[in-house]
Design an enzyme around this catalytic site. Structure first.
Site, PDB file in Angstrom:
ATOM      1  N   ASP A  67      57.208  19.713   4.472  1.00  0.00           N
ATOM      2  CA  ASP A  67      55.862  20.211   4.202  1.00  0.00           C
ATOM      3  C   ASP A  67      55.723  21.697   4.511  1.00  0.00           C
ATOM      4  O   ASP A  67      56.622  22.315   5.104  1.00  0.00           O
ATOM      5  CB  ASP A  67      54.817  19.404   4.996  1.00  0.00           C
ATOM      6  CG  ASP A  67      55.246  19.121   6.435  1.00  0.00           C
ATOM      7  OD1 ASP A  67      56.113  19.857   6.958  1.00  0.00           O
ATOM      8  OD2 ASP A  67      54.726  18.189   7.035  1.00  0.00           O
ATOM      9  N   ASN A 136      48.173  10.547  15.198  1.00  0.00           N
ATOM     10  CA  ASN A 136      47.333   9.693  14.347  1.00  0.00           C
ATOM     11  C   ASN A 136      48.164   8.853  13.373  1.00  0.00           C
ATOM     12  O   ASN A 136      47.609   8.214  12.485  1.00  0.00           O
ATOM     13  CB  ASN A 136      46.316  10.546  13.581  1.00  0.00           C
ATOM     14  CG  ASN A 136      46.975  11.506  12.588  1.00  0.00           C
ATOM     15  OD1 ASN A 136      48.197  11.530  12.452  1.00  0.00           O
ATOM     16  ND2 ASN A 136      46.174  12.296  11.900  1.00  0.00           N
ATOM     17  N   HIS A 138      50.469  10.051  11.250  1.00  0.00           N
ATOM     18  CA  HIS A 138      50.913  10.697  10.012  1.00  0.00           C
ATOM     19  C   HIS A 138      52.423  10.890  10.023  1.00  0.00           C
ATOM     20  O   HIS A 138      53.053  10.982  11.089  1.00  0.00           O
ATOM     21  CB  HIS A 138      50.155  12.011   9.734  1.00  0.00           C
ATOM     22  CG  HIS A 138      50.499  13.184  10.599  1.00  0.00           C
ATOM     23  ND1 HIS A 138      49.607  14.198  10.858  1.00  0.00           N
ATOM     24  CD2 HIS A 138      51.627  13.526  11.285  1.00  0.00           C
ATOM     25  CE1 HIS A 138      50.186  15.097  11.627  1.00  0.00           C
ATOM     26  NE2 HIS A 138      51.407  14.715  11.898  1.00  0.00           N
ATOM     27  N   GLU A 143      48.369  12.094   5.848  1.00  0.00           N
ATOM     28  CA  GLU A 143      47.375  11.803   6.872  1.00  0.00           C
ATOM     29  C   GLU A 143      46.746  10.427   6.617  1.00  0.00           C
ATOM     30  O   GLU A 143      46.682   9.975   5.463  1.00  0.00           O
ATOM     31  CB  GLU A 143      46.262  12.861   6.811  1.00  0.00           C
ATOM     32  CG  GLU A 143      46.726  14.286   7.095  1.00  0.00           C
ATOM     33  CD  GLU A 143      46.807  14.593   8.588  1.00  0.00           C
ATOM     34  OE1 GLU A 143      47.134  13.701   9.378  1.00  0.00           O
ATOM     35  OE2 GLU A 143      46.566  15.753   8.944  1.00  0.00           O
TER      36      GLU A 143
HETATM   37  P1  PGA Z   1      55.402  17.448  16.835  1.00  0.00           P
HETATM   38  O1  PGA Z   1      54.780  17.074  15.433  1.00  0.00           O
HETATM   39  O2  PGA Z   1      56.875  17.293  16.705  1.00  0.00           O
HETATM   40  O3  PGA Z   1      54.994  18.861  17.069  1.00  0.00           O
HETATM   41  O4  PGA Z   1      54.827  16.488  17.838  1.00  0.00           O
HETATM   42  C1  PGA Z   1      55.142  15.885  14.807  1.00  0.00           C
HETATM   43  C2  PGA Z   1      54.221  15.601  13.654  1.00  0.00           C
HETATM   44  O5  PGA Z   1      53.036  15.936  13.704  1.00  0.00           O
HETATM   45  O6  PGA Z   1      54.704  15.007  12.672  1.00  0.00           O
END
Ligand code: PGA
Length: 242
Positions: A67, A136, A138, A143
């Site tokens: 992304d 959450n 995702h 999302e």
């Molecule tokens: P993080 O993000 O590795 O910074 O916890 C993971 C994500 O949001 O997919």
């Protein structure tokens, strides 16, 4: 889906490295799906060490990132493009032309999405996909929602994701409100998936993923339950509610 628990962040990074090192040695032209965020940084450091120790060669490897924010210049220090060069690509011998990161810039983002999917398909698809998990649920920027999109698409970021990601920006107003993300189809078509999770903040989402059976758009990571070659690597804190 199988999961393994390691003591801490270093432990999950080392376990992921073992999978990556073995895979890259056996598949010198592998197509890697790569992620940004705090969680993969330990693995990326070990991959850089592996290259410097001459254990790993990335000269034939290709990569597709999950992304990118919409509207940030790739050179902006908060873009995922900058992140990847800083934390990995600048330090290994991957060819720049083999690096792919979705473009969140330009007039026609839909075209960027179609082009990205076309490139993934024409490369033969992703061999080994690296994922983090949002608090959450995702994956990439898919999302929680009433419905999810299969292919690469533009998404409005959830307020809680903007809040979580604001730690990298001067303030939360600077966090882009949209991103371009691979969809569930590109992720689930990957031949193998490794999901990393570290820290107590991820424990609730991990417990829901591993203990429940429902597959739901309101919890996008639950779609991994249909994937037959997914390995989840957790530290003790992320596994604390199992
Ligand atoms: P993080 O993000 O590795 O910074 O916890 C993971 C994500 O949001 O997919």
């Amino acid at each position: 889906m199988q999961y393994i628990v390691k003591d801490d962040f270093n432990g999950i990074s080392a376990a992921a490295y073992d999978i990556y090192a073995d895979f890259i040695k056996k598949n010198s032209g592998a197509i890697l799906g790569l992620a940004t965020g705090s969680t993969p940084i330990g693995l990326y450091k070990l991959l850089i060490d592996g290259y410097k120790n001459k254990e790993l060669d990335f000269s034939q490897i290709s990569s597709f990132n999950l992304d990118e924010y919409v509207g940030l210049d790739p050179k902006n220090e908060n873009s995922y493009n900058s992140f990847m060069w800083k934390h990995l690509f600048d330090h290994i011998n991957i060819r720049p032309e083999n690096v792919h990161i979705p473009s969140g810039q330009g007039e026609n983002l839909k075209n960027n999405c179609r082009e990205y999917d076309r490139l993934i398909a024409s490369s033969g698809g992703i061999d080994l996909m690296l994922l983090g998990i949002g608090e959450n649920g995702h994956i990439a920027f898919n999302e929680p929602a009433k419905s999810l999109k299969a292919n690469t698409h533009v998404v409005n970021l959830c307020p809680d994701t903007i809040e979580v990601n604001s730690r990298f920006f001067d303030n939360s107003d600077d966090v882009p409100k949209q991103a371009i993300t691979m969809g569930l189809s590109q992720i689930l078509k990957s031949k193998r998936i490794v999901l990393l999770a570290s820290g107590r903040k991820k424990a609730k989402a991990i417990a829901r993923l591993i203990k429940e059976e429902e597959i739901s758009c309101s919890f996008p990571v639950s779609f991994l339950r249909v994937h037959t070659k997914t390995t989840i690597i957790l530290d003790k804190e992320a596994a604390s509610l199992l």
